[in-house]
Structures are given as structure tokens and as C-alpha cells.
Design an enzyme around this catalytic site. Structure first.
Site, mmCIF file in Angstrom:
data_model
loop_
_atom_site.group_PDB
_atom_site.id
_atom_site.type_symbol
_atom_site.label_atom_id
_atom_site.label_comp_id
_atom_site.label_asym_id
_atom_site.label_seq_id
_atom_site.Cartn_x
_atom_site.Cartn_y
_atom_site.Cartn_z
ATOM 1 N N CYS A 157 -21.515 7.823 16.381
ATOM 2 C CA CYS A 157 -20.946 8.733 15.378
ATOM 3 C C CYS A 157 -21.873 9.881 15.011
ATOM 4 O O CYS A 157 -21.424 10.855 14.396
ATOM 5 C CB CYS A 157 -20.603 7.965 14.116
ATOM 6 S SG CYS A 157 -19.076 7.087 14.307
HETATM 7 N N1 CO8 Z 1 -2.802 -4.065 8.279
HETATM 8 C C1 CO8 Z 1 -2.680 -4.908 7.244
HETATM 9 N N2 CO8 Z 1 -3.700 -5.656 6.767
HETATM 10 C C2 CO8 Z 1 -4.885 -5.525 7.364
HETATM 11 C C3 CO8 Z 1 -5.098 -4.650 8.455
HETATM 12 C C4 CO8 Z 1 -3.998 -3.899 8.914
HETATM 13 N N3 CO8 Z 1 -4.091 -3.053 9.944
HETATM 14 N N4 CO8 Z 1 -6.387 -4.717 8.830
HETATM 15 C C5 CO8 Z 1 -6.975 -5.600 8.028
HETATM 16 N N5 CO8 Z 1 -6.084 -6.103 7.142
HETATM 17 C C6 CO8 Z 1 -6.304 -7.110 6.111
HETATM 18 C C7 CO8 Z 1 -7.563 -7.920 6.391
HETATM 19 O O1 CO8 Z 1 -7.334 -8.971 7.303
HETATM 20 C C8 CO8 Z 1 -7.915 -8.428 5.007
HETATM 21 O O2 CO8 Z 1 -7.096 -9.501 4.673
HETATM 22 P P1 CO8 Z 1 -7.699 -10.733 3.829
HETATM 23 O O3 CO8 Z 1 -8.116 -10.139 2.518
HETATM 24 O O4 CO8 Z 1 -6.544 -11.672 3.727
HETATM 25 O O5 CO8 Z 1 -8.866 -11.246 4.628
HETATM 26 C C9 CO8 Z 1 -7.501 -7.261 4.103
HETATM 27 O O6 CO8 Z 1 -6.543 -6.499 4.868
HETATM 28 C C10 CO8 Z 1 -8.676 -6.383 3.771
HETATM 29 O O7 CO8 Z 1 -9.405 -6.111 4.990
HETATM 30 P P2 CO8 Z 1 -10.811 -5.423 5.003
HETATM 31 O O8 CO8 Z 1 -11.687 -6.065 3.976
HETATM 32 O O9 CO8 Z 1 -11.314 -5.351 6.413
HETATM 33 O O10 CO8 Z 1 -10.365 -3.954 4.519
HETATM 34 P P3 CO8 Z 1 -11.229 -2.791 4.047
HETATM 35 O O11 CO8 Z 1 -10.738 -2.342 2.742
HETATM 36 O O12 CO8 Z 1 -12.707 -3.050 4.192
HETATM 37 O O13 CO8 Z 1 -10.869 -1.654 5.117
HETATM 38 C C11 CO8 Z 1 -11.855 -0.563 7.017
HETATM 39 C C12 CO8 Z 1 -11.162 -1.812 6.484
HETATM 40 C C13 CO8 Z 1 -10.877 0.598 6.872
HETATM 41 C C14 CO8 Z 1 -12.200 -0.771 8.476
HETATM 42 C C15 CO8 Z 1 -13.122 -0.284 6.176
HETATM 43 O O14 CO8 Z 1 -13.893 -1.447 6.060
HETATM 44 C C16 CO8 Z 1 -13.981 0.805 6.758
HETATM 45 O O15 CO8 Z 1 -13.554 1.878 7.082
HETATM 46 N N6 CO8 Z 1 -15.272 0.567 6.825
HETATM 47 C C17 CO8 Z 1 -16.214 1.550 7.306
HETATM 48 C C18 CO8 Z 1 -16.372 1.339 8.747
HETATM 49 C C19 CO8 Z 1 -16.865 2.552 9.450
HETATM 50 O O16 CO8 Z 1 -17.042 3.613 8.953
HETATM 51 N N7 CO8 Z 1 -17.104 2.355 10.671
HETATM 52 C C20 CO8 Z 1 -17.526 3.409 11.486
HETATM 53 C C21 CO8 Z 1 -17.213 3.024 12.801
HETATM 54 S S1 CO8 Z 1 -17.130 4.371 13.829
HETATM 55 C C22 CO8 Z 1 -18.610 4.623 14.588
HETATM 56 O O17 CO8 Z 1 -19.643 4.313 14.124
HETATM 57 C C23 CO8 Z 1 -18.544 5.280 15.917
HETATM 58 C C24 CO8 Z 1 -18.406 4.268 16.966
HETATM 59 C C25 CO8 Z 1 -18.076 4.954 18.239
HETATM 60 C C26 CO8 Z 1 -16.616 5.301 18.399
HETATM 61 C C27 CO8 Z 1 -15.798 4.216 18.932
HETATM 62 C C28 CO8 Z 1 -14.462 4.670 19.416
HETATM 63 C C29 CO8 Z 1 -13.592 3.632 20.034
#
Ligand code: CO8
Length: 374
Positions: A157
Site C-alpha cells: 500500500c
Molecule cells: N458481510 C456481512 N458481514 C460481514 C462481512 C460481509 N462482507 N465481512 C465480515 N462480516 C462480519 C464478520 O464476520 C463479523 O461478524 P461477527 O461479529 O459475528 O464475528 C462482523 O461482520 C464484523 O467484522 P469485522 O470485525 O471484521 O468488521 P470490521 O468493522 O473490522 O470491518 C474491515 C472489516 C472493513 C476489513 C476493517 O477491519 C478494515 O478495513 N480494517 C483495515 C484493514 C486495512 O486497511 N487493510 C489494508 C489492507 S490493504 C494493503 O495493505 C495493501 C495490500 C496489497 C493489495 C492487495 C490487493 C489484493
């Protein structure tokens, strides 16, 4: 150190194909239904967990993403395939990544009023390159008829800001007058469209910037780069294990761990304070307070991350004009996010206005540039 290095051009190439949250969710849920039906007996016996369903409301609320662009849409939503169709090109043809890199590069060169003869080096810096060698940058260099040299860089990133950091150093040291930095973020082949937690996160795009010595600037929309700052701390929380050794590992070379995967919550908690501290330290190098910054072009991974980081920096919420968000339309485009935000939201700034470009993500890696409108 004021080295008189200038950001003089930016280019943004957007793929023609869009996927909305609802389209993505409909496809994933149809795939999950078929999977669960196919494995019903194992699920009933408790030896397999049923695939949960995705929701467009969750995606928008948790991430701020409403849609994303994709280089090739065919195949990505097909539940028999769940990955885009990108036919292999012959060795005499332009590679896919060079193709989109060139689109963004031409726009950036036009924005900076530069021709191929003005450019001394090409850096292709992004999350993945489609082959190890020859470098995509050298292919782009040849296609654009640029002399000098080119090389590829991978910093996930932070690839765009780290590439600009490198360009800044090359110009400041006198090794180059003008450097083209290109970020062809063709990430869709690495997205696991069967993983509910991450199927919605990424989109494809290509961005490019032109950095040059103040002595050669030929545009009135340029920014002085006061300095660049880079930081890395190792973390396994965002990872892809696909690599050239995969073939020899005797494991599934296309298994889920070979694609993008992350511990999103941990990333959120750990990276937000790191990014805020990094930016504060960078601004302090120039005796600039956060309140004096007119624009924040932040990495676009999650709207809640950007809100939190701005609150840590300013002690209040930033408005949409101060800290523009593009991930509603583009989603997370790996290193290109902050450059898209810059490309779309810098022309209204007045002379002497200060802005910060900052990326944060896998590595962990954080890269920033403090810039001032000329
Ligand atoms: N639909 C419905 N429910 C869902 C979904 C979905 N799609 N996904 C997860 N849930 C559920 C989970 O299972 C969980 O349920 P439970 O509470 O029963 O366990 C609940 O929703 C809450 O899940 P999370 O705690 O995971 O939800 P968050 O509020 O944390 O949101 C995010 C998830 C959006 C992923 C968030 O954590 C986030 O954005 N974090 C930051 C991550 C980030 O910035 N990462 C950067 C990665 S990119 C990078 O570095 C570059 C890599 C290279 C590129 C790669 C390209 C392929």
C-alpha cells in the site's frame, strides 16, 4: 533539507468496468449458497462450517466502499470461476500492467508538460508486478521512448509514496532531473472473491506522478515537496504468500493463503496510531502544525481509519474538503488511493497552501510527503 524537488504532474487512469456492492454481494451469496448445498452433509456433521452471507449494507458501513473498478469484469462474478478472465499475452505483446501504466504515465506527463526526452528514470511501484523480469518499468520506458533507466518496486500500500520518496532522493542528489513514478494497481487477480471478509475491499486503477527539479518546472500547478518520510515495521497481519517459490512448496499454489488475507481489526487498531504519529513527526520537521495543513490526501483503505487518523491529528473531525475520500467510488486501490485523492482534489489550492500525502498498509509501511503549492 530543502532540495527544490517539485511534484509537477499527476495522471489517473480508471478502468472502464465497475462492480457495485450489490453485484458483488449477489455473486458471493449465490456462490456461498451453492457451496453450502454441495457440502450440506459435512456441514450437518459439523466437519465443515457453512459459508456465511455477505451484505451490501455491512460493506458500506464497515468500509465506506460503494463500488470499485475492475480491469476485466468477465469471470469475477461468475460463481463457477470467481476470478477475472485475463488471457495470457504473447511475449511480443504489451503486458497488461505496462498497458495501464502507460495510460496513467501519458496523463501525468501531459499534466507536467513533459516529453519523453525530459524524463531520466521510470519507477513502476505497486503492490504486485505480473512477472519478475524484465521489469515492467523497462517495458514502459521502451514504449514511451524514454532514455535512461527504469526499475520496479514493491511496497504494497505504500508503493506510490515510497516510489516518490526514491524519486525525490534521485533528483535531490542530482542523479536525475525528472522521474516518472507509476502505480499500475492491477489487484483484482489477487482478490479472493470467495472470502466474505475481504471480497469487497479492492479495485483496479493506475496512477502516475512526475517529480522534477524546480529548475525545470514548466507548469503553474506544481507543488514544492518539502520532504518525504518513510517508515516500516514488520507485521503478518496483511499478507499474500504467493511467490516464485510457491511452485516448489508442494502445497496448493492457488490456495487462500496465496491470495490477499488480513486480520482487519488488528490492522485498524495498530496502523491508525502509527500513521497519526508518523504524520505528526513529519510535520514537526517543518514546524508545521496540523491546523496549518489545508489538505490531507490520505491512503484510502477504510473511511473509518481516515476519520480516526484526522481526529487524532486535528482534535476534531476533518470535513470532506480537507480530507477527501475516494474509496466510495474506487474502493481500496492499494498504493494508488492517496494519489487518486490528490489527482481529483488539488487544483483549488492557493499558492503556499500546505498538504500531506500519506499512505499506510501492509508491511506495515507508512510513507508521506509534505508539499506546498508553488
Ligand atoms: N458481510 C456481512 N458481514 C460481514 C462481512 C460481509 N462482507 N465481512 C465480515 N462480516 C462480519 C464478520 O464476520 C463479523 O461478524 P461477527 O461479529 O459475528 O464475528 C462482523 O461482520 C464484523 O467484522 P469485522 O470485525 O471484521 O468488521 P470490521 O468493522 O473490522 O470491518 C474491515 C472489516 C472493513 C476489513 C476493517 O477491519 C478494515 O478495513 N480494517 C483495515 C484493514 C486495512 O486497511 N487493510 C489494508 C489492507 S490493504 C494493503 O495493505 C495493501 C495490500 C496489497 C493489495 C492487495 C490487493 C489484493
Amino acid at each position: 533539507m530543502n532540495a527544490n524537488v517539485v511534484l509537477s504532474g499527476v495522471g489517473l487512469w480508471t478502468p472502464p468496468n465497475k462492480i457495485t456492492n450489490q453485484e458483488l454481494v449477489d455473486s458471493y451469496n449465490a456462490w456461498a449458497t451453492a457451496y453450502n448445498q454441495q457440502h450440506q452433509s459435512e456441514i450437518d456433521a459439523g466437519t465443515l462450517t457453512a459459508k456465511p452471507f455477505s451484505s451490501a449494507e455491512f460493506i458500506e458501513k464497515a468500509s465506506g466502499i460503494k463500488s470499485r473498478y475492475i480491469y476485466r469484469k468477465e469471470g469475477a462474478l461468475d460463481i463457477e470461476r470467481m476470478r477475472p478472465v485475463i488471457p495470457e499475452r504473447g511475449e511480443e505483446e504489451l503486458s497488461n500492467q505496462a498497458e495501464i501504466a502507460i495510460e496513467a504515465a501519458r496523463l501525468a506527463m501531459a499534466d507536467a508538460n513533459k516529453t519523453a526526452a525530459d524524463i531520466d528514470a521510470v519507477i513502476v511501484s505497486c503492490a504486485y508486478t505480473q512477472r519478475s523480469y524484465p521489469a515492467i518499468a523497462i517495458e514502459v520506458q521502451q514504449a514511451l521512448e524514454i532514455e535512461g533507466f527504469g526499475f520496479d518496486m514493491l511496497v504494497a500500500c505504500s508503493a506510490a509514496t515510497f516510489g516518490m520518496h526514491r524519486a525525490w532522493e534521485m533528483i535531490a542528489s542530482g542523479n536525475a532531473r525528472c522521474v516518472l513514478v507509476i502505480n499500475p494497481e492491477l489487484v483484482s487477480p489477487q482478490v479472493n472473491y470467495t472470502d466474505r471478509d475481504s471480497h469487497f475491499i479492492f479495485g483496479d486503477v493506475a496512477t502516475a506522478t512526475v517529480l522534477e527539479s524546480a529548475a525545470t518546472v514548466n507548469t503553474d500547478t506544481a507543488f514544492d515537496i518539502l520532504s518525504t518520510k518513510a517508515q516500516t515495521v514488520f507485521s503478518n497481519n496483511i499478507r499474500s504468500n504467493f511467490g516464485y517459490i510457491s511452485r516448489a512448496n508442494d502445497t496448493d499454489p492457488f490456495g487462500p493463503d496465496k491470495l490477499f488475507h488480513q486480520a482487519g481489526r488488528k490492522v485498524f487498531k495498530e496502523v491508525c496510531p502509527m500513521a497519526a504519529e508518523h504524520i505528526t513527526a513529519h510535520l514537526a520537521q517543518h514546524d508545521i502544525a496540523a491546523e496549518q495543513v489545508s489538505r490531507w490526501w490520505l491512503h484510502q483503505a477504510n473511511i473509518n481509519m481516515n476519520t480516526l487518523i484526522c481526529k487524532k491529528l486535528l482534535g476534531r473531525d476533518a470535513n470532506a474538503e480537507e480530507a477527501p475520500i475516494v474509496l466510495d467510488e474506487y474502493a481500496n486501490t492499494a498504493s494508488a488511493g492517496s494519489i487518486i485523492a490528490f489527482a481529483l482534489h488539488h487544483r483549488d489550492l492557493a499558492s503556499q497552501d500546505v498538504g500531506v500525502i500519506c499512505s499506510f498498509g501492509a508491511g506495515y509501511s507508512i510513507g508521506s510527503l509534505v508539499i506546498r503549492k508553488r
